[in-house]
Scaffold this active site. Structure first.
Site, mmCIF file in Angstrom:
data_model
loop_
_atom_site.group_PDB
_atom_site.id
_atom_site.type_symbol
_atom_site.label_atom_id
_atom_site.label_comp_id
_atom_site.label_asym_id
_atom_site.label_seq_id
_atom_site.Cartn_x
_atom_site.Cartn_y
_atom_site.Cartn_z
ATOM 1 N N SER A 113 44.564 42.465 38.945
ATOM 2 C CA SER A 113 44.167 42.846 37.586
ATOM 3 C C SER A 113 44.407 44.337 37.380
ATOM 4 O O SER A 113 45.156 44.961 38.137
ATOM 5 C CB SER A 113 42.693 42.476 37.355
ATOM 6 O OG SER A 113 42.367 42.585 35.984
ATOM 7 N N ASN A 114 43.800 44.921 36.375
ATOM 8 C CA ASN A 114 43.964 46.353 36.121
ATOM 9 C C ASN A 114 42.663 46.935 35.587
ATOM 10 O O ASN A 114 41.670 46.228 35.435
ATOM 11 C CB ASN A 114 45.136 46.592 35.168
ATOM 12 C CG ASN A 114 44.924 45.881 33.854
ATOM 13 O OD1 ASN A 114 43.971 46.148 33.135
ATOM 14 N ND2 ASN A 114 45.803 44.930 33.552
ATOM 15 N N ARG A 115 42.678 48.224 35.274
ATOM 16 C CA ARG A 115 41.427 48.931 34.957
ATOM 17 C C ARG A 115 40.978 48.799 33.505
ATOM 18 O O ARG A 115 40.024 49.438 33.101
ATOM 19 C CB ARG A 115 41.622 50.430 35.233
ATOM 20 C CG ARG A 115 41.823 50.767 36.679
ATOM 21 C CD ARG A 115 41.996 52.270 36.819
ATOM 22 N NE ARG A 115 42.478 52.624 38.125
ATOM 23 C CZ ARG A 115 41.717 52.694 39.213
ATOM 24 N NH1 ARG A 115 40.429 52.440 39.135
ATOM 25 N NH2 ARG A 115 42.235 53.024 40.374
ATOM 26 N N SER A 116 41.647 48.015 32.711
ATOM 27 C CA SER A 116 41.269 47.949 31.290
ATOM 28 C C SER A 116 39.844 47.423 31.107
ATOM 29 O O SER A 116 39.448 46.425 31.724
ATOM 30 C CB SER A 116 42.247 47.034 30.541
ATOM 31 O OG SER A 116 41.775 46.801 29.245
ATOM 32 N N ALA A 158 45.770 44.903 28.146
ATOM 33 C CA ALA A 158 46.586 45.391 29.269
ATOM 34 C C ALA A 158 46.988 44.154 30.073
ATOM 35 O O ALA A 158 46.294 43.746 31.005
ATOM 36 C CB ALA A 158 45.777 46.365 30.111
#
Ligand code: CTP
Length: 414
Positions: free
Chosen positions: A214-217, A281
């Site tokens: 995943s990512n930091r959004s 994101a």
């Protein structure tokens, strides 16, 4: 008022109710109940003088939220900056001559007048005072100043006043005040004929039943856009990846996990929308194989994950558009403007919002953001660091101005 009649005129609307130190302050209690019965959420702000007439507790119980009385009584959730930002309209009733003077001059020496300087939505003021005061040239001048600035100042009614005088100075009736709030909100609804599809948050791409990429959004920017579009009258569908945020009131929320689910859900809703704002994101890659059982570490010194690309949702949707306006974001760590310009062109967008996500303030997880907007017609507009909710309004204003009011596009972008 008849509390069995629950209206929907102000359903989902958030109103700040400022109460100042007039004998008519007790009428603000009825007004609060009327606003609540019409479906509004109300935050009450009282001046110190107002608390001499009615206790904050009365408003607290009836509003269900904390009443702000002190500028320095900072609270995590409710401050003199958050209230003006979160409400759709700011109503001051009753408003004294003292309040009108301070508001006209822009003085900010208490919570109410300080908040007023940050309000961007409509301000409605219902004065109440003695007849001689209302007709005094100073008050007349202050009312003119406020009206010239776009503040809706209601005319007080003629009738018996606390002084015994029969003159113009009585707080106007609840129905007049509610109608004024309603009308002011309706005039703000520049997005009322739009159906806005917003995506927000990250996506999660499973590796096995317990792990994912995943990512930091955080989803804050997309949720702020959904909230702002709804406040401006749009019908809003928010497609969100995993996020701890709750759905903004009045917004239809669809939760998804993976990029593929987000692509399918947006595709299903795209035909019915007039504007797509892609703030999510989305993961660009996902594991090629998803293990059915938890991947075990025993006997492995290292591990390689084979990834495959996900669908570029914006590119796919913009290729399927009929008349929709398509807006994207560019999260960049370097050469922000040139990368954003390339994405605007490559994805066939009408407008792109470029962010430098390396900035300590702003970007992922933060409540604030700074951005530059680029359009397919060559306009550029930069915004310094501000709250994501305020930036959301700026983005909507730009989309409205550049894409909805002036829809002629000159594709392809040079
Ligand atoms: N986007 C999308 N589908 C993807 C990836 C991104 O629709 N699979 C959208 C994002 O929602 C955003 C825009 O494309 O509105 C740009 O996303 P960004 O992450 O900045 O760029 P990418 O296109 O992913 O390119 P890169 O990662 O190389 O910068």
């Amino acid at each position: 008022m008849d509390e069995t009649r629950v209206g929907t005129r102000l359903s989902g609307k958030r109103i700040a109710l400022g109460v100042t130190g007039s004998i008519a302050a007790y009428k603000a209690v009825g007004l609060l109940r009327a606003l609540r019965c019409e479906g509004a959420t109300v935050s009450v702000v009282m001046t110190r003088a107002a608390t001499k007439f009615v206790t904050p507790l009365t408003f607290e119980v009836l509003s269900g939220t904390r009443v702000v009385t002190d500028l320095f009584d900072a609270h995590e959730e409710i401050t003199h900056l958050t209230i003006p930002e979160r409400v759709d309209a700011f109503l001051v009733a009753p408003a004294t001559a003292n309040f009108l003077a301070k508001a006209a001059l822009g003085l900010a020496d208490d919570a109410l007048t300080t908040m007023l300087l940050s309000v961007r939505g409509p301000i409605i003021v219902a004065p109440a005072m003695d007849g001689d005061m209302w007709s005094h040239p100073t008050v007349v001048e202050h009312v003119q100043t406020l009206r010239a600035r776009g503040v809706v100042v209601l005319e007080p009614e003629v009738g018996p006043l606390a002084s015994g005088q029969v003159a113009q100075g009585r707080l106007c009736g609840e129905s007049t005040i509610l109608a004024a709030v309603d009308a002011a909100l309706a005039a703000q609804c520049d997005w009322h004929d739009q159906v806005v599809l917003v995506s927000a948050g990250p996506t999660q791409e499973p590796i096995d039943p317990v792990r994912f990429l995943s990512n930091r959004s955080s989803g804050k920017m997309g949720y702020a856009i959904a909230d702002a579009a709804r406040a401006r009258g749009a019908e809003v569908i928010l497609v969100s990846g995993p996020s701890s945020l709750s759905a903004p009131p009045g917004v239809t929320m669809i939760r998804v996990n993976t990029a593929a689910e987000m692509a399918d859900t947006l595709f299903q809703n795209f035909r019915a929308c007039t504007v797509l704002i892609m703030a999510a994101a989305v993961a660009d890659f996902r594991p090629k194989e998803v293990a059915q059982q938890k991947v075990k570490k025993y006997g492995k010194a290292d591990m390689t994950l084979e990834l495959e690309s996900t669908t570029d949702i914006l590119t796919m949707l913009s290729a399927h558009r009929t008349s929709q306006i398509v807006v994207g974001f560019a999260a960049e760590t370097e050469q922000v403007l040139s990368h954003a310009h390339e994405k605007l062109k490559a994805k066939g967008l009408d407008l792109i919002v470029a962010n430098d996500v390396t900035q300590a303030e702003g970007g992922f997880g933060s409540d604030d953001n700074a951005a530059v907007i680029l359009t397919a017609t060559g306009e550029q507009r930069a915004f310094g660091l501000m709250s994501k909710r305020r930036l959301a309004d700026e983005i909507l204003t730009a989309v409205h101005e550049f894409c909805l009011v002036r829809p002629q596009r000159k594709f392809p972008v040079e």
